[in-house]
Design a protein around this motif. Structure first.
Motif, PDB file in Angstrom:
ATOM      1  N   ILE A   1       0.689  -1.311   0.009  1.00  0.00           N
ATOM      2  CA  ILE A   1      -0.150   0.272   0.457  1.00  0.00           C
ATOM      3  C   ILE A   1       0.972   1.829   0.379  1.00  0.00           C
ATOM      4  O   ILE A   1       0.726   2.436  -0.235  1.00  0.00           O
ATOM      5  N   GLY A   2       2.218   1.133   0.116  1.00  0.00           N
ATOM      6  CA  GLY A   2       2.964   2.124   0.338  1.00  0.00           C
ATOM      7  C   GLY A   2       4.834   2.238   0.068  1.00  0.00           C
ATOM      8  O   GLY A   2       4.871   1.168  -0.213  1.00  0.00           O
ATOM      9  N   VAL A   3       5.172   2.666  -0.653  1.00  0.00           N
ATOM     10  CA  VAL A   3       6.912   2.590  -0.740  1.00  0.00           C
ATOM     11  C   VAL A   3       7.475   4.501  -0.609  1.00  0.00           C
ATOM     12  O   VAL A   3       6.073   4.865  -0.191  1.00  0.00           O
ATOM     13  N   ILE A   4       8.505   3.534   0.143  1.00  0.00           N
ATOM     14  CA  ILE A   4       9.326   5.214   0.874  1.00  0.00           C
ATOM     15  C   ILE A   4      10.621   4.392   0.124  1.00  0.00           C
ATOM     16  O   ILE A   4      11.566   3.492   0.465  1.00  0.00           O
ATOM     17  N   THR A   5      11.494   5.705  -0.463  1.00  0.00           N
ATOM     18  CA  THR A   5      12.882   5.422  -0.864  1.00  0.00           C
ATOM     19  C   THR A   5      13.859   6.217  -0.007  1.00  0.00           C
ATOM     20  O   THR A   5      13.221   7.362  -0.020  1.00  0.00           O
TER      21      THR A   5
END
Length: 163
Positions: free
Chosen positions: A83-87
């Motif tokens: 439901i989400g990604v962060i780099t």
């Protein structure tokens, strides 16, 4: 009127007090909209390709940062849908940026390992209010545990978006 208003199902409160607007007053934001029954977010490192595909589908800016060092995915529960990604990574000129913005970092040859910059964060629009805050909090905890040398995390606002 009763002085209370019904709030959306799934809220952390069943009834919220009604705050009159009066002469230019405001209605405060309700508390976090989660209950103990909500499915917890499950965080794990994911491949950059998986994050890139998610961003292409759900973010207004399809461009991914070049110097990505860590990619985390948020799932609805263990093994649930993404439901989400962060780099996290380094910016364009990390040494110059760090020296200018954060002079308190030591100047050892590998001092760039003391920081991570959020390159991209994307959460599916179907998720409830404050999911981004929960995700960011979990990500910071993950970094603290798995990358203990990182002293700070920062990000830039998108100056072009909304103009």
């Amino acid at each position: 009127m009763s002085g209370k208003q019904k709030v959306q199902r799934g809220s952390s409160i069943e009834n919220a007090p009604r705050y009159p607007l009066g002469d230019g007053g405001s209605t405060p934001t309700l508390p976090l909209q989660f209950t103990k029954a909500d499915i917890p977010l499950w965080l794990e490192e994911i491949p950059l390709e998986m994050a890139s595909e998610f961003v292409r589908q759900h973010h207004y800016s399809k461009v991914m940062p070049k110097q990505t060092k860590l990619v985390l995915g948020a799932h609805k529960g263990k093994g649930g849908p993404l439901i989400g990604v962060i780099t996290f990574g380094w910016g364009v000129r990390p040494k110059d940026t760090l020296r200018a913005l954060f002079p308190s970092l030591d100047n050892s040859p590998d001092f760039t390992k003391q920081y991570l910059e959020i390159g991209k964060m994307c959460v599916h629009d179907s998720e409830p209010k404050n999911t981004e805050s929960r995700f960011l909090s979990l990500a910071a905890g993950y970094i603290k545990k798995h990358r203990p040398g990182v002293k700070l995390i920062f990000t830039w606002a998108d100056a072009l978006w909304g103009k």
